[in-house]
Scaffold this motif. Structure first.
Motif, PDB file in Angstrom:
ATOM      1  N   THR A  38       0.832  -1.205   0.000  1.00  0.00           N
ATOM      2  CA  THR A  38       0.000   0.000   0.000  1.00  0.00           C
ATOM      3  C   THR A  38       0.868   1.256   0.000  1.00  0.00           C
ATOM      4  N   ILE A  39       1.984   1.205   0.709  1.00  0.00           N
ATOM      5  CA  ILE A  39       2.898   2.351   0.728  1.00  0.00           C
ATOM      6  C   ILE A  39       3.526   2.542  -0.651  1.00  0.00           C
ATOM      7  N   ILE A  40       4.030   1.447  -1.235  1.00  0.00           N
ATOM      8  CA  ILE A  40       4.663   1.527  -2.557  1.00  0.00           C
ATOM      9  C   ILE A  40       3.671   2.017  -3.602  1.00  0.00           C
ATOM     10  N   ALA A  41       2.465   1.461  -3.594  1.00  0.00           N
ATOM     11  CA  ALA A  41       1.458   1.827  -4.599  1.00  0.00           C
ATOM     12  C   ALA A  41       1.088   3.298  -4.510  1.00  0.00           C
ATOM     13  N   ASN A  42       0.998   3.828  -3.281  1.00  0.00           N
ATOM     14  CA  ASN A  42       0.634   5.236  -3.113  1.00  0.00           C
ATOM     15  C   ASN A  42       1.761   6.178  -3.505  1.00  0.00           C
ATOM     16  N   ILE A  43       2.990   5.682  -3.540  1.00  0.00           N
ATOM     17  CA  ILE A  43       4.100   6.477  -4.063  1.00  0.00           C
ATOM     18  C   ILE A  43       4.139   6.363  -5.587  1.00  0.00           C
ATOM     19  N   GLN A  44       3.941   5.150  -6.094  1.00  0.00           N
ATOM     20  CA  GLN A  44       3.960   4.933  -7.543  1.00  0.00           C
ATOM     21  C   GLN A  44       2.890   5.745  -8.270  1.00  0.00           C
ATOM     22  N   VAL A  45       1.735   5.921  -7.626  1.00  0.00           N
ATOM     23  CA  VAL A  45       0.607   6.563  -8.296  1.00  0.00           C
ATOM     24  C   VAL A  45       0.913   8.010  -8.672  1.00  0.00           C
ATOM     25  N   ILE A  46       1.969   8.584  -8.101  1.00  0.00           N
ATOM     26  CA  ILE A  46       2.361   9.956  -8.435  1.00  0.00           C
ATOM     27  C   ILE A  46       2.873  10.046  -9.874  1.00  0.00           C
ATOM     28  N   LEU A  58       1.106   4.887 -12.430  1.00  0.00           N
ATOM     29  CA  LEU A  58       1.644   3.621 -11.944  1.00  0.00           C
ATOM     30  C   LEU A  58       0.906   3.234 -10.659  1.00  0.00           C
ATOM     31  N   GLY A  59       1.176   2.051 -10.168  1.00  0.00           N
ATOM     32  CA  GLY A  59       0.560   1.599  -8.917  1.00  0.00           C
ATOM     33  C   GLY A  59      -0.538   0.581  -9.110  1.00  0.00           C
ATOM     34  N   ASN A  60      -1.058   0.454 -10.335  1.00  0.00           N
ATOM     35  CA  ASN A  60      -2.173  -0.458 -10.570  1.00  0.00           C
ATOM     36  C   ASN A  60      -1.777  -1.922 -10.371  1.00  0.00           C
ATOM     37  N   VAL A  61      -0.574  -2.282 -10.812  1.00  0.00           N
ATOM     38  CA  VAL A  61      -0.106  -3.661 -10.647  1.00  0.00           C
ATOM     39  C   VAL A  61       0.087  -3.976  -9.169  1.00  0.00           C
ATOM     40  N   MET A  62       0.681  -3.044  -8.432  1.00  0.00           N
ATOM     41  CA  MET A  62       0.894  -3.264  -7.003  1.00  0.00           C
ATOM     42  C   MET A  62      -0.436  -3.369  -6.264  1.00  0.00           C
ATOM     43  N   PHE A  63      -1.393  -2.511  -6.609  1.00  0.00           N
ATOM     44  CA  PHE A  63      -2.712  -2.598  -5.984  1.00  0.00           C
ATOM     45  C   PHE A  63      -3.359  -3.959  -6.284  1.00  0.00           C
ATOM     46  N   ALA A  64      -3.193  -4.440  -7.524  1.00  0.00           N
ATOM     47  CA  ALA A  64      -3.750  -5.750  -7.885  1.00  0.00           C
ATOM     48  C   ALA A  64      -3.101  -6.859  -7.066  1.00  0.00           C
ATOM     49  N   PHE A 122       6.310  13.373  -1.448  1.00  0.00           N
ATOM     50  CA  PHE A 122       5.517  13.093  -0.246  1.00  0.00           C
ATOM     51  C   PHE A 122       4.566  14.213   0.190  1.00  0.00           C
ATOM     52  N   ASN A 123       4.689  15.381  -0.431  1.00  0.00           N
ATOM     53  CA  ASN A 123       3.744  16.436  -0.089  1.00  0.00           C
ATOM     54  C   ASN A 123       2.456  16.192  -0.870  1.00  0.00           C
ATOM     55  N   VAL A 124       1.798  15.117  -0.508  1.00  0.00           N
ATOM     56  CA  VAL A 124       0.634  14.639  -1.245  1.00  0.00           C
ATOM     57  C   VAL A 124      -0.518  15.624  -1.087  1.00  0.00           C
ATOM     58  N   VAL A 125      -1.164  15.926  -2.198  1.00  0.00           N
ATOM     59  CA  VAL A 125      -2.355  16.769  -2.151  1.00  0.00           C
ATOM     60  C   VAL A 125      -3.368  16.105  -1.222  1.00  0.00           C
ATOM     61  N   PRO A 126      -3.903  16.848  -0.246  1.00  0.00           N
ATOM     62  CA  PRO A 126      -4.829  16.260   0.740  1.00  0.00           C
ATOM     63  C   PRO A 126      -5.975  15.457   0.126  1.00  0.00           C
ATOM     64  N   GLY A 131      -8.565  10.446  -0.740  1.00  0.00           N
ATOM     65  CA  GLY A 131      -9.216   9.533  -1.682  1.00  0.00           C
ATOM     66  C   GLY A 131      -8.587   8.159  -1.674  1.00  0.00           C
ATOM     67  N   SER A 132      -7.263   8.115  -1.601  1.00  0.00           N
ATOM     68  CA  SER A 132      -6.541   6.846  -1.590  1.00  0.00           C
ATOM     69  C   SER A 132      -6.895   6.021  -0.358  1.00  0.00           C
ATOM     70  N   ILE A 133      -6.897   6.658   0.813  1.00  0.00           N
ATOM     71  CA  ILE A 133      -7.160   5.938   2.061  1.00  0.00           C
ATOM     72  C   ILE A 133      -8.593   5.423   2.111  1.00  0.00           C
ATOM     73  N   ILE A 134      -9.556   6.291   1.771  1.00  0.00           N
ATOM     74  CA  ILE A 134     -10.970   5.899   1.818  1.00  0.00           C
ATOM     75  C   ILE A 134     -11.252   4.790   0.809  1.00  0.00           C
TER      76      ILE A 134
END
Length: 234
Positions: A38-46, A58-64, A122-126, A131-134
């Motif tokens: 989950t940590i890697i995917a949320n970084i990849q999605v940037i 990116l991040g779709n493969v990791m989420f899968a 890491f300064n992720v838009v709130p 959205g990612s967490i929910i």
């Protein structure tokens, strides 16, 4: 075609590593995979790339792979263990966001060269972080619930594919819709938001279709006793 070829290679490496974590660390390896995944995917999605002439994050493969890990845990060890992994993944993401936001507020040294890069990553838009967490917590819990409902009807080992496909395909619709709506709705044209939803879901769907054999591989190792003995050592 470079991105497409490298995308296939990334897919294979990701799921081989998932199975390896299960082989060497048992259910604890899968639970850990959900947490770090989950940590890697949320970084990849940037990062945005072009695949088959369309832009995608990116991040779709990791989420899968995270969904497959929870499906394996659910199928072999039960719903309680799968839900524990889901909450661990959620908590890991939340901890990363909090700790890294605090890290960014340190005044960097005059010789520091990483602050700008860390801010970018890491300064992720709130809204995106929210959205990612929910989306993650609702989508994963829905996946576990649907998996168990299907398992009551198709419970044999041969029908793992039905449980995995059915639960993940349905839950990913909700997961993707929630994330895209919370993160982007109102900040860009509705047509663009809808395009992001379609491309993101399709990439997750493709990853899901081709990852189930790795689930059977993991289950086969469990049946042969290659996993059970390792788990008993914890």
């Amino acid at each position: 075609m470079y991105n497409e070829i490298f995308g296939v290679l990334t897919f294979l490496v990701t799921f081989i590593l998932l199975v390896a974590m299960y082989r060497f660390f048992g259910k604890h390896g899968l639970i850990t995979w959900v947490a770090i995944g989950t940590i890697i995917a949320n970084i990849q999605v940037i990062k945005t790339v072009d695949l088959f002439t369309i832009s995608a994050t990116l991040g779709n493969v990791m989420f899968a792979s995270i969904y497959l890990a929870t499906d394996i845990l659910n199928d072999i060890y039960g719903r309680k263990i799968a839900k524990r992994a889901v909450w661990l993944g959620f908590s890991s993401t939340l901890v990363m966001i909090i700790v890294m936001q605090m890290s960014l507020h340190f005044i960097p040294s005059s010789v520091d060269s990483s602050q700008d890069a860390l801010v970018t990553i890491f300064n992720v838009v709130p809204r995106i972080a929210l959205g990612s967490i929910i989306a993650y917590i609702i989508g994963q819990h829905l996946d576990v619930m649907i998996f168990n409902l299907i398992k009551k009807v198709f419970s044999s080992d041969k029908t793992f594919i039905v449980r995995a496909y059915g639960s993940t395909i349905i839950s990913n619709i909700i997961d993707t819709a929630l994330f895209v709506s919370i993160a982007f709705l109102g900040t860009m044209p509705n047509s663009a938001v809808f395009e992001i939803f379609i491309t993101t879901y399709l990439l997750k769907l493709i990853s899901t279709i081709f990852n189930v054999p790795f689930g059977y591989w993991a289950k086969s190792m469990y049946r042969k006793g290659k996993i059970k003995n390792l788990d008993e050592g914890y």
